[in-house]
Design a protein around this motif. Structure first.
Motif, PDB file in Angstrom:
ATOM      1  N   VAL A  94       0.838  -1.204   0.000  1.00 25.69           N
ATOM      2  CA  VAL A  94       0.000   0.000   0.000  1.00 25.69           C
ATOM      3  C   VAL A  94       0.873   1.255   0.000  1.00 25.69           C
ATOM      4  O   VAL A  94       0.631   2.204  -0.754  1.00 25.69           O
ATOM      5  N   MET A  95       1.938   1.245   0.819  1.00 21.93           N
ATOM      6  CA  MET A  95       2.806   2.420   0.892  1.00 21.93           C
ATOM      7  C   MET A  95       3.548   2.656  -0.425  1.00 21.93           C
ATOM      8  O   MET A  95       3.707   3.797  -0.859  1.00 21.93           O
ATOM      9  N   GLN A  96       4.008   1.578  -1.070  1.00 21.84           N
ATOM     10  CA  GLN A  96       4.684   1.716  -2.364  1.00 21.84           C
ATOM     11  C   GLN A  96       3.732   2.296  -3.396  1.00 21.84           C
ATOM     12  O   GLN A  96       4.097   3.170  -4.171  1.00 21.84           O
ATOM     13  N   ALA A  97       2.484   1.791  -3.400  1.00 20.71           N
ATOM     14  CA  ALA A  97       1.491   2.290  -4.358  1.00 20.71           C
ATOM     15  C   ALA A  97       1.215   3.767  -4.089  1.00 20.71           C
ATOM     16  O   ALA A  97       1.112   4.573  -5.012  1.00 20.71           O
ATOM     17  N   ALA A  98       1.133   4.131  -2.801  1.00 19.54           N
ATOM     18  CA  ALA A  98       0.763   5.497  -2.451  1.00 19.54           C
ATOM     19  C   ALA A  98       1.893   6.496  -2.705  1.00 19.54           C
ATOM     20  O   ALA A  98       1.639   7.608  -3.152  1.00 19.54           O
ATOM     21  N   THR A  99       3.139   6.104  -2.440  1.00 24.03           N
ATOM     22  CA  THR A  99       4.220   7.084  -2.557  1.00 24.03           C
ATOM     23  C   THR A  99       4.968   7.004  -3.885  1.00 24.03           C
ATOM     24  O   THR A  99       5.422   8.014  -4.401  1.00 24.03           O
ATOM     25  N   ASN A 100       5.111   5.796  -4.457  1.00 25.96           N
ATOM     26  CA  ASN A 100       5.911   5.679  -5.682  1.00 25.96           C
ATOM     27  C   ASN A 100       5.111   5.212  -6.885  1.00 25.96           C
ATOM     28  O   ASN A 100       5.663   5.106  -7.978  1.00 25.96           O
ATOM     29  N   ASN A 101       3.826   4.929  -6.725  1.00 22.24           N
ATOM     30  CA  ASN A 101       2.969   4.421  -7.807  1.00 22.24           C
ATOM     31  C   ASN A 101       3.647   3.263  -8.540  1.00 22.24           C
ATOM     32  O   ASN A 101       3.533   3.140  -9.752  1.00 22.24           O
ATOM     33  N   SER A 102       4.350   2.412  -7.796  1.00 19.20           N
ATOM     34  CA  SER A 102       5.215   1.456  -8.473  1.00 19.20           C
ATOM     35  C   SER A 102       4.708   0.016  -8.407  1.00 19.20           C
ATOM     36  O   SER A 102       5.428  -0.902  -8.789  1.00 19.20           O
ATOM     37  N   VAL A 103       3.475  -0.210  -7.903  1.00 19.19           N
ATOM     38  CA  VAL A 103       2.935  -1.576  -7.875  1.00 19.19           C
ATOM     39  C   VAL A 103       2.258  -1.841  -9.218  1.00 19.19           C
ATOM     40  O   VAL A 103       1.435  -1.045  -9.661  1.00 19.19           O
ATOM     41  N   ASP A 104       2.647  -2.940  -9.876  1.00 20.14           N
ATOM     42  CA  ASP A 104       1.984  -3.338 -11.121  1.00 20.14           C
ATOM     43  C   ASP A 104       1.048  -4.491 -10.778  1.00 20.14           C
ATOM     44  O   ASP A 104       1.460  -5.632 -10.618  1.00 20.14           O
ATOM     45  N   ILE A 105      -0.246  -4.164 -10.670  1.00 20.60           N
ATOM     46  CA  ILE A 105      -1.231  -5.115 -10.164  1.00 20.60           C
ATOM     47  C   ILE A 105      -1.389  -6.300 -11.113  1.00 20.60           C
ATOM     48  O   ILE A 105      -1.574  -7.441 -10.672  1.00 20.60           O
ATOM     49  N   VAL A 106      -1.284  -6.064 -12.415  1.00 17.85           N
ATOM     50  CA  VAL A 106      -1.460  -7.143 -13.399  1.00 17.85           C
ATOM     51  C   VAL A 106      -0.273  -8.102 -13.325  1.00 17.85           C
ATOM     52  O   VAL A 106      -0.443  -9.328 -13.232  1.00 17.85           O
ATOM     53  N   LEU A 107       0.919  -7.525 -13.321  1.00 16.86           N
ATOM     54  CA  LEU A 107       2.142  -8.329 -13.217  1.00 16.86           C
ATOM     55  C   LEU A 107       2.120  -9.158 -11.927  1.00 16.86           C
ATOM     56  O   LEU A 107       2.398 -10.364 -11.938  1.00 16.86           O
ATOM     57  N   ALA A 108       1.755  -8.508 -10.823  1.00 19.65           N
ATOM     58  CA  ALA A 108       1.727  -9.196  -9.527  1.00 19.65           C
ATOM     59  C   ALA A 108       0.710 -10.333  -9.544  1.00 19.65           C
ATOM     60  O   ALA A 108       0.991 -11.427  -9.045  1.00 19.65           O
ATOM     61  N   PHE A 109      -0.463 -10.093 -10.149  1.00 21.76           N
ATOM     62  CA  PHE A 109      -1.516 -11.108 -10.156  1.00 21.76           C
ATOM     63  C   PHE A 109      -1.073 -12.338 -10.953  1.00 21.76           C
ATOM     64  O   PHE A 109      -1.256 -13.472 -10.502  1.00 21.76           O
ATOM     65  N   ILE A 110      -0.480 -12.108 -12.126  1.00 24.88           N
ATOM     66  CA  ILE A 110      -0.005 -13.240 -12.948  1.00 24.88           C
ATOM     67  C   ILE A 110       1.032 -14.041 -12.154  1.00 24.88           C
ATOM     68  O   ILE A 110       0.983 -15.268 -12.093  1.00 24.88           O
ATOM     69  N   LEU A 111       1.968 -13.325 -11.497  1.00 26.52           N
ATOM     70  CA  LEU A 111       3.020 -13.991 -10.730  1.00 26.52           C
ATOM     71  C   LEU A 111       2.450 -14.808  -9.578  1.00 26.52           C
ATOM     72  O   LEU A 111       2.866 -15.934  -9.332  1.00 26.52           O
ATOM     73  N   MET A 112       1.458 -14.237  -8.872  1.00 23.97           N
ATOM     74  CA  MET A 112       0.970 -14.952  -7.675  1.00 23.97           C
ATOM     75  C   MET A 112       0.124 -16.162  -8.046  1.00 23.97           C
ATOM     76  O   MET A 112       0.199 -17.193  -7.378  1.00 23.97           O
ATOM     77  N   VAL A 113      -0.663 -16.049  -9.137  1.00 28.32           N
ATOM     78  CA  VAL A 113      -1.468 -17.209  -9.553  1.00 28.32           C
ATOM     79  C   VAL A 113      -0.540 -18.344  -9.980  1.00 28.32           C
ATOM     80  O   VAL A 113      -0.671 -19.484  -9.518  1.00 28.32           O
ATOM     81  N   ALA A 114       0.444 -18.025 -10.837  1.00 28.55           N
ATOM     82  CA  ALA A 114       1.406 -19.049 -11.270  1.00 28.55           C
ATOM     83  C   ALA A 114       2.193 -19.564 -10.072  1.00 28.55           C
ATOM     84  O   ALA A 114       2.477 -20.757  -9.967  1.00 28.55           O
ATOM     85  N   GLY A 115       2.511 -18.669  -9.142  1.00 28.78           N
ATOM     86  CA  GLY A 115       3.319 -19.026  -7.974  1.00 28.78           C
ATOM     87  C   GLY A 115       2.639 -20.014  -7.049  1.00 28.78           C
ATOM     88  O   GLY A 115       3.240 -21.008  -6.648  1.00 28.78           O
ATOM     89  N   VAL A 116       1.355 -19.756  -6.710  1.00 30.81           N
ATOM     90  CA  VAL A 116       0.684 -20.656  -5.757  1.00 30.81           C
ATOM     91  C   VAL A 116       0.477 -22.044  -6.372  1.00 30.81           C
ATOM     92  O   VAL A 116       0.523 -23.050  -5.672  1.00 30.81           O
ATOM     93  N   ILE A 117       0.278 -22.107  -7.702  1.00 30.98           N
ATOM     94  CA  ILE A 117       0.117 -23.412  -8.358  1.00 30.98           C
ATOM     95  C   ILE A 117       1.467 -24.137  -8.390  1.00 30.98           C
ATOM     96  O   ILE A 117       1.567 -25.305  -8.016  1.00 30.98           O
ATOM     97  N   GLY A 118       2.516 -23.402  -8.798  1.00 31.42           N
ATOM     98  CA  GLY A 118       3.855 -23.993  -8.844  1.00 31.42           C
ATOM     99  C   GLY A 118       4.285 -24.526  -7.487  1.00 31.42           C
ATOM    100  O   GLY A 118       4.912 -25.581  -7.394  1.00 31.42           O
TER     101      GLY A 118
END
Lengths: 297, 265
Positions: free
Chosen positions: A221-245
């Protein structure tokens, strides 16, 4: 950006994290940097991904009750303070143009130290196993300098009477690492809790996951608020593939021997660290770069 | 279509004739003016945008037919991207590793710049004239802000800035991009790069007579990126805190659902 490469990256790191029982943040962030994702995005997105990978593990520990909420809360207070300081430092380094360098340097040092320690430890364990020597475990309850510190508090679940100072300091240090490197920090926190604070191993993993979830969520939340640097799409793809892997990784991990696994992970950690170190030393294609102040947005 | 454009421009010429006449006694030598038009003031760009050409029509008014016949008039049309303070950094080797050491920030420089002209801008007017109005890739206004020492390395950083912008496709030029389609009517083609920045661009047309800058006309052009990707990116900037909270909720749900789906007991 190719979605299949990102999926593959997430699945591979998820597999490894399931196999070795680690969070995977310290592998995801460097891999994203190798794939030319700006380090500022790689770090913030890595922290977001760790939230997902830690939660499924934490739920199991909550169910079994194998965590010390009181100890976890003290760790968390330190963690939130550390993450706040880290985010501030992150923004400062970005303004100075030294953020990418500091992220790479921290990774080289951290991966180098952790990789070497793990390699030594696992090679020694393999040698002992070959000679059929008994494993030389340190006795729990054995006191060190940490236990002489003031401001002691009783942690019933852990059956330990401990000063809050080292706990808060540990949480703080992990919080700084979470915000600057995008890692959960379990691979440092767990050994520190076991060997330095002498906390019983049965509550260590659950308690550290408790701290990791809230600190990585706060950092996201802090990164998104101060640096606008969270890529929600990239993160979502990574976490879905990650939990399955991770599910497949766990199955494979159960069939392999612990010492061999740790030696393998150590080599992998060293390879990633070495690659980052090479990138720092090799002459860049262009000495110049342009960055925008972002005031026009 | 062409005829319609001409009548339109003729109407514009009539409307602006009065003030031009009024000024004629004081400065009789400068009567020429530029009029330009684009079909839209907003361009929507989707995520698969690979770059495009933008055509601008215009006319010289109050021209001298003799000078026109001798091709003494030159037109330069620039599409200037949104402006921002842009910092150029230079890496140097420190203890074996490459570190950003020196830097220079240029005040409100355009993120993109696409130039189109009747011929090479450096042949149109002397460098001093081009520098004073900031027209041309080599003459664009790049004013450093902050401490710059003795200023000896300004040109080094300016050159690096222009080189990086050109190799990145953000700055381009087309020395034959402006063509006359009748005596005084012209057509200018400027390139929108594939990675054209979001925001308000300015189409700026300059008229030169025999190497002398005569007049300028500017029109705004908004570039709006569309599609899901851009919507998400806009949300990250417009509501950063809610965006961050959403990212955490999404992660928590993913982790929770995975723990249910793959539950072993």
């Amino acid at each position: 950006m190719n979605i299949f490469i990102i999926l593959g990256m997430g699945a591979a790191v998820g597999f490894l994290s399931g196999m070795f029982g680690v969070g995977g943040g310290f592998l995801i962030t460097p891999l994203l940097i190798f794939y030319n994702i700006p380090p500022i995005v790689a770090v913030a997105t890595g922290a977001n991904q760790v939230v997902a990978s830690s939660i499924s593990g934490a739920i199991t520990h909550f169910r079994r009750g194998s965590l010390d909420i009181k100890l976890g809360t003290v760790l968390l207070v330190g963690g939130l303070l550390g993450a706040t300081a880290g985010i501030w430092l992150f923004a400062l380094l970005r303004r100075l143009g030294q953020l990418d360098l500091v992220i790479s340097l921290l990774y080289v040092v951290l991966l180098g130290v952790v990789g070497v320690l793990m390699l030594f430890e696992s090679v020694n364990a393999l040698r002992r196993a070959a000679k059929n020597q008994p494993v030389n475990l340190r006795k729990p309850g054995h006191h060190n300098w940490v236990h002489g510190l003031p401001l002691k508090m009783r942690f019933k679940k852990s059956k330990i009477y401990l000063s809050v100072i080292p706990v808060v300091v540990l949480g703080f240090a992990i919080g700084v690492l979470t915000s600057i490197m995008g890692v959960g920090g379990g691979f440092i926190m767990v050994p520190a809790m076991i060997y330095l604070l002498r906390i019983p191993t049965n509550v260590v993993v659950g308690t550290s996951l408790f701290q990791i979830i809230f600190v990585t969520a706060y950092t996201t939340v802090m990164q998104a608020a101060t640096n606008n640097s969270v890529d929600i799409v990239l993160a979502f793809i990574l976490m879905v593939a990650g939990v399955i892997g991770a599910q497949y990784g766990v199955r494979v991990g159960q069939r392999l021997r612990g010492e061999q696994l740790r030696a393998l992970l150590a080599l992998l950690v060293l390879a990633v660290g070495l690659r980052l170190a090479v990138d720092l030393v090799v002459t860049p294609e262009d000495f110049y770069s342009i960055v925008s102040a972002g005031t026009g947005r | 279509m062409m005829r319609l454009a001409r009548t339109l421009l003729a109407a514009l010429a009539l409307a602006s004739a009065a003030p031009v006449l009024a000024q004629e006694d004081k400065r009789p030598e400068i009567t020429e003016r530029l009029e330009i038009g684009i079909s839209t003031d907003e361009i929507a760009i989707s995520s698969d945008f690979r770059g495009a050409d933008l055509t601008i029509f215009g006319a010289i008014e109050g021209y001298d037919p003799n000078l026109l016949a001798q091709r003494k008039y030159d037109i330069v049309v620039a599409l200037e991207g949104p402006k921002d303070d842009l910092t150029v950094r230079r890496k140097e080797r420190v203890l074996g590793i490459w570190v950003n050491r020196r830097s220079m920030t240029f005040e409100l420089a355009p993120e993109s710049y696409s130039l189109s002209s009747t011929r090479n801008v450096d042949d149109i007017a002397p460098a001093a004239v081009l520098n004073s109005i900031g027209v041309g890739l080599q003459h664009i206004r790049l004013d450093p802000i902050g401490y710059i020492g003795d200023g000896s390395n300004i040109s080094e950083f300016r050159d690096a800035f222009r080189r990086l912008k050109e190799t990145g496709g953000f700055y381009q030029r087309d020395p034959g991009g402006v063509q006359f389609i009748s005596a005084s009517l012209f057509k200018a083609t400027v390139r929108l790069p594939a990675n054209v920045p979001n925001g308000t661009h300015v189409v700026r047309a300059h008229l030169f007579r025999d190497g002398v800058f005569i007049s300028e006309k500017a029109l705004p052009l908004r570039v709006v990126k569309t599609g899901l990707e851009q919507m998400i990116s806009n949300a990250a900037y417009a509501n950063p805190v809610s965006y961050g909270i959403l990212a955490v909720i999404l992660a928590a749900l993913t982790g929770w659902i995975a723990s249910i789906v793959f539950r072993k007991d």
